[in-house]
Design a protein around this motif. Structure first.
Motif, PDB file in Angstrom:
ATOM      1  N   ARG A  62     -13.380 -38.580  48.881  1.00  0.00           N
ATOM      2  CA  ARG A  62     -13.028 -38.175  50.343  1.00  0.00           C
ATOM      3  C   ARG A  62     -11.585 -38.457  50.576  1.00  0.00           C
ATOM      4  O   ARG A  62     -10.672 -38.987  49.991  1.00  0.00           O
ATOM      5  CB  ARG A  62     -13.776 -39.334  51.189  1.00  0.00           C
ATOM      6  CG  ARG A  62     -15.310 -39.215  51.324  1.00  0.00           C
ATOM      7  CD  ARG A  62     -15.863 -40.357  52.046  1.00  0.00           C
ATOM      8  NE  ARG A  62     -15.248 -40.306  53.521  1.00  0.00           N
ATOM      9  CZ  ARG A  62     -15.595 -39.487  54.544  1.00  0.00           C
ATOM     10  NH1 ARG A  62     -16.441 -38.555  54.198  1.00  0.00           N
ATOM     11  NH2 ARG A  62     -15.116 -39.701  55.740  1.00  0.00           N
ATOM     12  N   GLU A  63     -11.363 -37.893  51.755  1.00  0.00           N
ATOM     13  CA  GLU A  63      -9.710 -37.901  52.303  1.00  0.00           C
ATOM     14  C   GLU A  63      -9.839 -37.634  53.660  1.00  0.00           C
ATOM     15  O   GLU A  63     -10.499 -36.876  54.338  1.00  0.00           O
ATOM     16  CB  GLU A  63      -8.932 -36.827  51.468  1.00  0.00           C
ATOM     17  CG  GLU A  63      -7.599 -36.799  51.884  1.00  0.00           C
ATOM     18  CD  GLU A  63      -6.424 -35.972  51.356  1.00  0.00           C
ATOM     19  OE1 GLU A  63      -5.432 -36.159  51.499  1.00  0.00           O
ATOM     20  OE2 GLU A  63      -7.155 -35.050  50.569  1.00  0.00           O
ATOM     21  N   THR A  64      -9.097 -38.640  54.560  1.00  0.00           N
ATOM     22  CA  THR A  64      -8.832 -38.494  55.762  1.00  0.00           C
ATOM     23  C   THR A  64      -7.481 -38.318  56.032  1.00  0.00           C
ATOM     24  O   THR A  64      -6.478 -38.398  55.051  1.00  0.00           O
ATOM     25  CB  THR A  64      -9.217 -39.751  56.355  1.00  0.00           C
ATOM     26  OG1 THR A  64      -8.510 -40.827  56.269  1.00  0.00           O
ATOM     27  CG2 THR A  64     -10.593 -39.999  56.325  1.00  0.00           C
ATOM     28  N   PRO A 120      -5.179 -46.762  51.639  1.00  0.00           N
ATOM     29  CA  PRO A 120      -4.357 -46.230  52.553  1.00  0.00           C
ATOM     30  C   PRO A 120      -3.361 -45.355  51.975  1.00  0.00           C
ATOM     31  O   PRO A 120      -2.794 -45.631  50.878  1.00  0.00           O
ATOM     32  CB  PRO A 120      -3.704 -47.608  53.295  1.00  0.00           C
ATOM     33  CG  PRO A 120      -3.337 -48.677  52.205  1.00  0.00           C
ATOM     34  CD  PRO A 120      -4.809 -48.132  51.106  1.00  0.00           C
ATOM     35  N   LYS A 121      -2.984 -44.099  52.620  1.00  0.00           N
ATOM     36  CA  LYS A 121      -2.053 -43.450  52.099  1.00  0.00           C
ATOM     37  C   LYS A 121      -0.554 -43.961  52.097  1.00  0.00           C
ATOM     38  O   LYS A 121       0.216 -43.694  51.336  1.00  0.00           O
ATOM     39  CB  LYS A 121      -1.867 -41.907  52.751  1.00  0.00           C
ATOM     40  CG  LYS A 121      -3.067 -40.935  52.626  1.00  0.00           C
ATOM     41  CD  LYS A 121      -3.050 -39.759  53.154  1.00  0.00           C
ATOM     42  CE  LYS A 121      -4.365 -38.864  52.641  1.00  0.00           C
ATOM     43  NZ  LYS A 121      -4.191 -37.413  53.513  1.00  0.00           N
ATOM     44  N   ASP A 138      -9.115 -48.471  59.397  1.00  0.00           N
ATOM     45  CA  ASP A 138      -9.490 -46.964  58.707  1.00  0.00           C
ATOM     46  C   ASP A 138      -9.722 -47.082  57.330  1.00  0.00           C
ATOM     47  O   ASP A 138     -10.907 -46.572  56.732  1.00  0.00           O
ATOM     48  CB  ASP A 138      -8.269 -45.898  58.653  1.00  0.00           C
ATOM     49  CG  ASP A 138      -7.871 -45.292  60.053  1.00  0.00           C
ATOM     50  OD1 ASP A 138      -8.447 -45.634  60.758  1.00  0.00           O
ATOM     51  OD2 ASP A 138      -6.431 -45.065  60.245  1.00  0.00           O
ATOM     52  N   VAL A 139      -8.978 -47.973  56.550  1.00  0.00           N
ATOM     53  CA  VAL A 139      -9.738 -48.266  55.025  1.00  0.00           C
ATOM     54  C   VAL A 139     -11.280 -48.753  55.112  1.00  0.00           C
ATOM     55  O   VAL A 139     -12.100 -48.219  54.295  1.00  0.00           O
ATOM     56  CB  VAL A 139      -8.611 -49.161  54.170  1.00  0.00           C
ATOM     57  CG1 VAL A 139      -9.208 -49.383  52.808  1.00  0.00           C
ATOM     58  CG2 VAL A 139      -7.521 -48.412  53.888  1.00  0.00           C
ATOM     59  N   ARG A 161     -17.368 -47.626  54.383  1.00  0.00           N
ATOM     60  CA  ARG A 161     -18.721 -47.129  54.893  1.00  0.00           C
ATOM     61  C   ARG A 161     -19.002 -45.589  54.500  1.00  0.00           C
ATOM     62  O   ARG A 161     -20.120 -45.190  53.884  1.00  0.00           O
ATOM     63  CB  ARG A 161     -18.862 -47.563  56.222  1.00  0.00           C
ATOM     64  CG  ARG A 161     -20.108 -47.050  57.011  1.00  0.00           C
ATOM     65  CD  ARG A 161     -21.283 -47.614  56.698  1.00  0.00           C
ATOM     66  NE  ARG A 161     -22.618 -46.993  57.174  1.00  0.00           N
ATOM     67  CZ  ARG A 161     -22.895 -47.538  58.480  1.00  0.00           C
ATOM     68  NH1 ARG A 161     -22.303 -48.382  59.173  1.00  0.00           N
ATOM     69  NH2 ARG A 161     -24.115 -46.991  58.740  1.00  0.00           N
ATOM     70  N   ALA A 162     -18.068 -44.821  54.866  1.00  0.00           N
ATOM     71  CA  ALA A 162     -18.221 -43.464  54.461  1.00  0.00           C
ATOM     72  C   ALA A 162     -18.480 -42.966  53.134  1.00  0.00           C
ATOM     73  O   ALA A 162     -19.333 -42.134  53.135  1.00  0.00           O
ATOM     74  CB  ALA A 162     -17.196 -42.593  55.459  1.00  0.00           C
ATOM     75  N   VAL A 163     -17.847 -43.648  52.365  1.00  0.00           N
ATOM     76  CA  VAL A 163     -17.940 -43.287  50.689  1.00  0.00           C
ATOM     77  C   VAL A 163     -19.499 -43.931  50.397  1.00  0.00           C
ATOM     78  O   VAL A 163     -20.052 -43.190  49.859  1.00  0.00           O
ATOM     79  CB  VAL A 163     -17.033 -44.079  49.986  1.00  0.00           C
ATOM     80  CG1 VAL A 163     -17.374 -44.339  48.697  1.00  0.00           C
ATOM     81  CG2 VAL A 163     -15.909 -43.638  50.165  1.00  0.00           C
TER      82      VAL A 163
END
Length: 117
Positions: free
Chosen positions: A25-27, A48-49, A68-69, A74-76
């Motif tokens: 995943r990437e945001t 985090p980037k 965000d992290v 949760r998204a992962v």
């Protein structure tokens, strides 16, 4: 300087695509990729980037990025179809941190006894 990419940081190099990783995943602010030494059937790191040396520094300097992290963990878990999972932030060498770039481990796919280790 906190937040700035570090030339000697493995995770900064992965974020910059200088070192390959299996990205899941990437945001705009985070990158999630499979751990090269998995400790469970599913073991994904969410970073985090921006570079912060550990979770404590990240939370203090950039709380919205820390959120965000955490949201990405949760998204992962959702994408990996994990009913149960563990999110771990190791902070400091005594806790097992070996890469000095804040990151969350998402572990699942097997029973995860408590307490760990």
């Amino acid at each position: 300087m906190a937040g700035e990419p570090q030339d000697d940081c493995l995770f900064c190099k992965i974020v910059a695509r200088q070192i390959p990783a299996t990205i899941v995943r990437e945001t705009e602010t985070t990158l999630a990729f499979r751990d090269i030494n998995p400790q469970a059937p599913t073991h994904v790191l969410v970073v985090p980037k921006a570079h912060y040396k550990n979770a404590a520094e990240l939370a203090e300097a950039a709380p919205a990025l820390a959120a965000d992290v955490l949201a990405e963990t949760r998204a992962v878990a959702d994408e990996e179809k994990l009913e149960s999972y563990r999110t771990v932030f190791n902070t400091g060498s005594g806790a097992g941190q070996t890469v000095w770039h804040a990151h969350a481990h998402v572990l699942g796919g097997r029973g995860l006894e408590w307490p760990p280790g």
